[in-house]
Design an enzyme around this catalytic site. Structure first.
Site, PDB file in Angstrom:
ATOM      1  N   HIS A  43      -8.100   1.596  -7.381  1.00 50.60           N
ATOM      2  CA  HIS A  43      -7.687   3.004  -7.353  1.00 50.60           C
ATOM      3  C   HIS A  43      -8.824   3.980  -7.588  1.00 50.60           C
ATOM      4  O   HIS A  43      -8.757   5.115  -7.140  1.00 50.60           O
ATOM      5  CB  HIS A  43      -6.485   3.231  -8.265  1.00 50.60           C
ATOM      6  CG  HIS A  43      -5.257   2.714  -7.596  1.00 50.60           C
ATOM      7  ND1 HIS A  43      -4.820   1.437  -7.776  1.00 50.60           N
ATOM      8  CD2 HIS A  43      -4.457   3.271  -6.657  1.00 50.60           C
ATOM      9  CE1 HIS A  43      -3.770   1.233  -7.001  1.00 50.60           C
ATOM     10  NE2 HIS A  43      -3.519   2.325  -6.314  1.00 50.60           N
ATOM     11  N   ARG A  52       6.145   9.023  -3.558  1.00 53.68           N
ATOM     12  CA  ARG A  52       6.459   7.704  -4.085  1.00 53.68           C
ATOM     13  C   ARG A  52       6.782   7.805  -5.569  1.00 53.68           C
ATOM     14  O   ARG A  52       6.059   8.462  -6.322  1.00 53.68           O
ATOM     15  CB  ARG A  52       5.252   6.790  -3.893  1.00 53.68           C
ATOM     16  CG  ARG A  52       5.428   5.445  -4.575  1.00 53.68           C
ATOM     17  CD  ARG A  52       4.331   4.508  -4.214  1.00 53.68           C
ATOM     18  NE  ARG A  52       3.117   4.770  -4.968  1.00 53.68           N
ATOM     19  CZ  ARG A  52       1.993   4.087  -4.793  1.00 53.68           C
ATOM     20  NH1 ARG A  52       1.939   3.147  -3.868  1.00 53.68           N
ATOM     21  NH2 ARG A  52       0.934   4.352  -5.515  1.00 53.68           N
ATOM     22  N   GLU A  57       5.341  -3.984   0.530  1.00 53.32           N
ATOM     23  CA  GLU A  57       4.083  -4.445  -0.076  1.00 53.32           C
ATOM     24  C   GLU A  57       4.175  -5.919  -0.435  1.00 53.32           C
ATOM     25  O   GLU A  57       3.196  -6.540  -0.832  1.00 53.32           O
ATOM     26  CB  GLU A  57       3.803  -3.658  -1.367  1.00 53.32           C
ATOM     27  CG  GLU A  57       3.593  -2.187  -1.127  1.00 53.32           C
ATOM     28  CD  GLU A  57       3.521  -1.386  -2.412  1.00 53.32           C
ATOM     29  OE1 GLU A  57       2.420  -1.059  -2.833  1.00 53.32           O
ATOM     30  OE2 GLU A  57       4.599  -1.086  -2.986  1.00 53.32           O
ATOM     31  N   ASN A 109      -2.484  -2.522   1.076  1.00 55.88           N
ATOM     32  CA  ASN A 109      -3.399  -2.883  -0.014  1.00 55.88           C
ATOM     33  C   ASN A 109      -2.776  -4.008  -0.832  1.00 55.88           C
ATOM     34  O   ASN A 109      -3.435  -4.975  -1.200  1.00 55.88           O
ATOM     35  CB  ASN A 109      -3.663  -1.691  -0.935  1.00 55.88           C
ATOM     36  CG  ASN A 109      -4.181  -0.491  -0.177  1.00 55.88           C
ATOM     37  OD1 ASN A 109      -4.665  -0.647   0.934  1.00 55.88           O
ATOM     38  ND2 ASN A 109      -4.072   0.685  -0.754  1.00 55.88           N
ATOM     39  N   ASP A 110      -1.499  -3.857  -1.116  1.00 59.49           N
ATOM     40  CA  ASP A 110      -0.813  -4.913  -1.853  1.00 59.49           C
ATOM     41  C   ASP A 110      -0.293  -6.009  -0.921  1.00 59.49           C
ATOM     42  O   ASP A 110      -0.347  -7.182  -1.260  1.00 59.49           O
ATOM     43  CB  ASP A 110       0.346  -4.324  -2.671  1.00 59.49           C
ATOM     44  CG  ASP A 110      -0.171  -3.697  -3.964  1.00 59.49           C
ATOM     45  OD1 ASP A 110      -1.023  -4.321  -4.612  1.00 59.49           O
ATOM     46  OD2 ASP A 110       0.256  -2.580  -4.309  1.00 59.49           O
ATOM     47  N   ARG A 125      -6.832  -7.819  -5.379  1.00 63.32           N
ATOM     48  CA  ARG A 125      -7.544  -6.744  -4.681  1.00 63.32           C
ATOM     49  C   ARG A 125      -8.693  -6.157  -5.490  1.00 63.32           C
ATOM     50  O   ARG A 125      -9.520  -5.429  -4.971  1.00 63.32           O
ATOM     51  CB  ARG A 125      -6.556  -5.641  -4.243  1.00 63.32           C
ATOM     52  CG  ARG A 125      -5.916  -4.897  -5.368  1.00 63.32           C
ATOM     53  CD  ARG A 125      -4.721  -4.081  -4.898  1.00 63.32           C
ATOM     54  NE  ARG A 125      -5.031  -2.678  -4.702  1.00 63.32           N
ATOM     55  CZ  ARG A 125      -4.110  -1.742  -4.468  1.00 63.32           C
ATOM     56  NH1 ARG A 125      -2.826  -2.077  -4.356  1.00 63.32           N
ATOM     57  NH2 ARG A 125      -4.447  -0.497  -4.303  1.00 63.32           N
ATOM     58  N   CYS A 139       0.748   3.181   4.696  1.00 65.13           N
ATOM     59  CA  CYS A 139      -0.028   4.021   3.796  1.00 65.13           C
ATOM     60  C   CYS A 139      -1.090   3.242   3.054  1.00 65.13           C
ATOM     61  O   CYS A 139      -1.760   3.766   2.173  1.00 65.13           O
ATOM     62  CB  CYS A 139       0.885   4.770   2.837  1.00 65.13           C
ATOM     63  SG  CYS A 139       1.904   3.670   1.859  1.00 65.13           S
TER      64      CYS A 139
END
Ligand code: PEP
Ligand code: MG
Length: 571
Positions: free
Chosen positions: A190, A333, A432, A455-456, A466, A503
């Site tokens: 992040h 979200r 995800e 990403n997940d 990750r 996303c």
């Protein structure tokens, strides 16, 4: 002699400045008794006085830069420092037990923290958090290892750190921190994502930048190619200044597409929207021609503070975003805390596998008092624009149904109280977790839309953390396994007349874009700075070509084969 390190290109651009090393001091202390209690009391008083001066300065700066509301926390910290009910027992302990100052401070403050935390009273729990923060500062001064606050950096620097937490990153002032480089972290950690929203060039996962540069040495961060150069030669400096200028010129070219539609050469339109972390990121979205917000990560509203944001605070933030985006869609979200995003004040137990643990929707469904506050704020904001709600980390249909039921209950209560709420609010989920991608046909009957969080999804499909650069070779967005999962989700949504967005970072990746167009993705949500390059790329390809290429890619054996195919045809 110049040193060149290779890492992961986390945020584009070139930055050149002097190194500033973020040191996290070791605050461990020996617990031996003292022969000179008076001396320990003097030490404590000095540490209290220095901490007071520091906090007054930070309070003043925060007041000027961010306003009264943000400065209040430091006023609360100052009150703790002056509270005799806390300070006297520390001194007592030094005199009576002959504890050294560090030990006495830790024991007394720990005792107050546990006492306040165990009370079922929000106000006392906040005080516990204040005491914890302040005592760390005082302890650092007693030990002679003061903590440097990143917000206090006042000259142009490149920040070097082992790692940066999202709240560290949030404190950075981009007028002074021109770039950063870290030892650990991946492209989808992040702090990397935030660096992109803040448009700060960054390279992460260099493994050893903190060992390779001294404070004050000149450092180049090349966020385009993932390289960091320490102590460059004159020739290298000139070459990178040229690269910096070329990149600025390229950005000017892209900027011409700001108000153009997002269409392929053969006229197929898609939506290019942005990922944001705070309402402040909207400026970047508008400057980069974003057609809406595809992911507002609300957890940043909960971070860098000592208590949960109130319904009112959340309402104001969400309303601001939907109002500023006008007609454009804004997908918000719900809280996705956990993994690398921690909220210390929730005091959740440490887990062996935080990415597989008690996080996101799992935590919200359990702590439903907290969740309902957010749902109410979202529902109220929905009356002011084109807001859509999205639940993160959904693994089963039951989780979605439970979250949706809570939303409906809060909606009914608001309506009964005469509060205005949108009556065509879309509620979707992030895909995800592989189970949800596989079950997309069933989900598609109940959700209004999907947004694929690659990403997940990649981390869970490939079983590769990750955040861990040792396994970053397994972060393979073009792996046919991932492409097939993405196809299943898009096809399932279209069958039910719903839409699918993406996303995760894959949505803005130049190799992935032709494949995603070919698979029929409807909405691409990415860091604002990727929007214009993506629009430029779209305008040069046809849907037909893209579809043909995606079909071939789905049948291929490896990620490398897919990458070679796309590169040959489109890049
Ligand atoms: C994702 O997982 O792809 C995503 C967009 O969510 P986050 O990066 O915040 O986990
Ligand atoms: Mg995610």
């Amino acid at each position: 002699m110049a040193k060149k390190l290779t890492g992961i290109a986390a945020s584009s651009g070139i930055a050149i400045a002097k190194a500033f090393r973020m040191e996290v001091p070791d605050l461990s202390f020996d617990d031996s008794q003292t022969d000179d209690p008076d001396q320990e009391i003097v030490k404590l008083d000095q540490a209290l006085a220095t901490s007071t001066e520091e906090l007054e300065a930070i309070r003043e700066k925060t007041l000027n830069d961010l306003g009264e509301e943000h400065a209040e926390i430091f006023s609360a910290h100052l009150l703790v420092l002056r509270d005799p009910e806390l300070i006297d027992p520390i001194k007592q302990k030094i005199s009576d037990d002959r504890s050294n100052a560090a030990k006495a401070l830790s024991e007394v403050t720990d005792m107050f923290v546990s006492m306040f935390e165990s009370m079922d009273n929000e106000y006392m729990q906040e005080r516990a958090a204040d005491i914890r923060d302040v005592s760390k500062r005082v302890l650092a001064h007693i030990l002679g290892k003061p903590i440097v606050s990143l917000a206090e950096i006042q000259e142009e620097v490149i920040l070097l750190a082992d790692d940066l937490t999202p709240s560290d990153t949030a404190q950075l002032n981009k007028a002074f921190v021109l770039g950063f480089a870290t030892d650990i972290g991946g492209r989808t950690s992040h702090s990397a994502i935030m660096a992109r929203s803040m448009e700060i060039p960054a390279v992460v996962g260099t493994k050893s930048i903190t060992e390779s540069a001294e404070a004050g040495q000149t450092v180049i961060v090349d966020g385009l190619d993932g390289e960091v150069i320490v102590d460059p030669s004159d020739d290298e400096l000139a070459a990178y200044r040229k690269k910096q200028e070329d990149f600025e010129a390229q950005k000017k070219e892209w900027a011409k597409l700001k108000n153009e539609p997002s269409v392929t050469k053969d006229g197929v339109q898609v939506e290019l929207v942005a990922n944001i972390g705070t309402p402040d990121d909207l400026e970047g979205v508008k400057n980069n021609g974003g057609e809406g917000v595809g992911l507002y990560r609300t957890e940043f509203l909960y971070m860098g503070r000592d208590e949960l944001p109130t319904e009112e605070e959340q309402f104001e933030a969400y309303k601001k975003v939907v109002e500023e985006m006008g007609e454009h869609p804004v997908v918000i979200r719900t809280l996705d805390i956990g993994g690398d995003k921690e909220l210390p004040y929730l005091d959740l137990p440490k887990e062996m596998n935080p990415f597989l643990g008690f996080r996101a929707i799992r935590l919200c469904l359990e702590k439903d008092d907290m969740f309902r506050v957010q749902l109410r704020a979202l529902l109220r904001a929905s009356a002011f624009g084109n807001l859509k709600i999205m639940f993160p980390m959904i693994a089963t249909l039951e989780e979605f149904r439970q979250g949706k039921a809570m939303l409906e209950e809060e909606k009914a209560k608001l309506v009964a109280d005469g509060v205005q709420v949108s009556d065509d609010l879309e509620v979707g989920i992030m895909v995800e977790i592989p189970s949800t991608a596989v079950m997309a046909p069933q989900f598609a009957k109940e959700v209004d839309f999907f947004s694929i969080g690659t990403n997940d999804l990649i981390q869970y499909t490939m079983a590769a953390d990750r955040m861990n650069e040792q396994v970053s070779y397994l972060y393979q967005p073009y792996n046919p396994a991932i492409l097939n999962l993405v196809k299943m989700v898009i096809d399932a949504s279209h069958k039910e007349g719903k839409w699918t967005g993406m996303c995760g970072e894959m949505a803005g990746d130049e190799v992935a874009i032709p494949l995603l167009v070919g698979l029929g993705l409807d909405e691409f949500s990415m860091s604002a700075t990727s929007i214009l390059p993506a629009r430029s790329q779209l305008s040069k390809l046809t849907k037909e070509q893209a579809k043909q290429t995606a079909e071939e890619a789905l049948q291929m054996n490896t990620s490398e084969e897919v990458k070679a195919l796309v590169t040959e045809r489109f890049l």
